[in-house]
Design a protein around this motif. Structure first.
Motif, short mmCIF file in Angstrom:
data_model
loop_
_atom_site.label_atom_id
_atom_site.label_comp_id
_atom_site.label_asym_id
_atom_site.label_seq_id
_atom_site.Cartn_x
_atom_site.Cartn_y
_atom_site.Cartn_z
N GLN A 195 1.11 -1.21 -0.17
CA GLN A 195 0.17 -0.04 0.20
C GLN A 195 0.98 1.00 0.27
N SER A 196 2.10 1.09 0.72
CA SER A 196 2.83 2.24 0.64
C SER A 196 3.21 2.73 -0.93
N GLU A 199 0.63 3.85 -2.83
CA GLU A 199 -0.06 5.50 -2.34
C GLU A 199 0.39 6.23 -2.54
N LYS A 203 0.65 8.97 -6.03
CA LYS A 203 0.87 10.29 -6.13
C LYS A 203 1.81 10.86 -7.36
N ARG A 224 -10.47 5.90 -0.05
CA ARG A 224 -8.60 6.02 0.24
C ARG A 224 -7.92 7.24 -0.91
N TYR A 225 -8.05 5.32 -1.98
CA TYR A 225 -7.53 6.45 -3.46
C TYR A 225 -7.95 7.42 -4.66
N LEU A 228 -7.21 10.44 -2.49
CA LEU A 228 -5.75 10.81 -2.64
C LEU A 228 -5.36 11.27 -4.18
#
Length: 264
Positions: A195-196, A199, A203, A224-225, A228
């Motif tokens: 997941q890190s 994400e 970005k 969450r996505y 972002l």
């Protein structure tokens, strides 16, 4: 008469949220049902679903009258299949397993007619031009096709900035399952380490100015996505929905067969 406007392409270019569903049942009938469910886009999967070109074509046709935009994932990033799927009427194509800017450049050329690309000129025989009735199709189609690339390996993540810089790439889609496998977390795409990377990848894509996309069946991750800045997010698959619904219904009757619910 020009090629039809690709509203999905325009929406993700503006950063508008587009919510999608994966179609893997390989059925025009089920695709038609999903088409009126309210999703912005529907992914016809040619990589992992048992879809051949006639089945893909039938699903595109089934979605023609639908408000949902059909996106076709081809099985491999090669010119021949892109040409056939475009002629079948798809305007937006998702290509799996792209790991280099050079491959991305080849795919851009496969999507476009000369002199910008190398797409074969045969759409007058196909649905793409409404069988020749869209008289200006050849001169306007390049502006309406949309190319989405999948980054789903460590090599792709390493080359993400270079891939995103390729002109003609409209969006990059991170594939969590294959990325997790390549990172040593097979079957564990929700692992914190994966997941890190996801994400950070989202970005970087957004920072490049390209649209970012992803698939997840986890509502909290999907949210969450979106937070972002991901523009096109698939929030489930037809196979999973059907599997869960049929299992739930069967268990409900098997557990209490003497008391079927009202209305059945």
């Amino acid at each position: 008469m020009p090629a039809p406007t690709n509203n999905f392409k325009a929406a993700i270019a503006r950063g508008e949220k587009q919510i999608g569903l994966w179609l893997a049942l390989a059925s025009a009938y089920s695709a038609e049902i999903a088409g009126s469910a309210g999703f912005d886009w529907l992914l016809i999967d040619g990589e992992h679903a048992p879809n051949d070109l006639p089945l893909i074509s039938a699903q595109i046709a089934a979605l023609n009258a639908s408000p949902s935009h059909p996106v076709v994932r081809v099985p491999i990033g090669e010119t021949w299949i892109i040409k056939q799927v475009l002629d079948a009427g798809a305007q937006t194509i998702l290509v799996p397993m792209v790991e280099t800017a050079e491959h991305a450049q080849q795919l851009v050329r496969a999507m476009k007619y000369p002199p910008e690309g190398m797409r074969g000129v045969g759409a007058m025989l196909a649905r793409a031009s409404n069988f020749g009735r869209i008289t200006d199709y050849l001169t306007t189609a390049n502006d309406e096709v949309c190319l989405l690339l999948q980054a789903e390996s460590r090599a792709a993540i390493d080359a993400l900035d270079e891939i995103a810089a390729v002109d003609g790439v409209d969006g990059i889609f991170i594939g969590p399952s294959d990325l997790a496998a390549d990172m040593g977390f097979l079957g564990r795409p929700t692992a914190p380490e994966v997941q890190s990377v996801i994400e950070d990848g989202l970005k970087r894509i957004i920072k490049s100015g390209k649209a970012a996309g992803i698939l997840t069946g986890d509502p909290s991750l999907a949210q969450r996505y979106l937070e972002l800045g991901a523009s096109f997010v698939a929030v489930g698959t037809d196979v999973t929905l059907f599997t869960q619904a049929t299992a739930t219904l069967a268990a409900r009757f098997k557990d209490r067969p003497e008391a079927p619910p009202a209305g059945y």
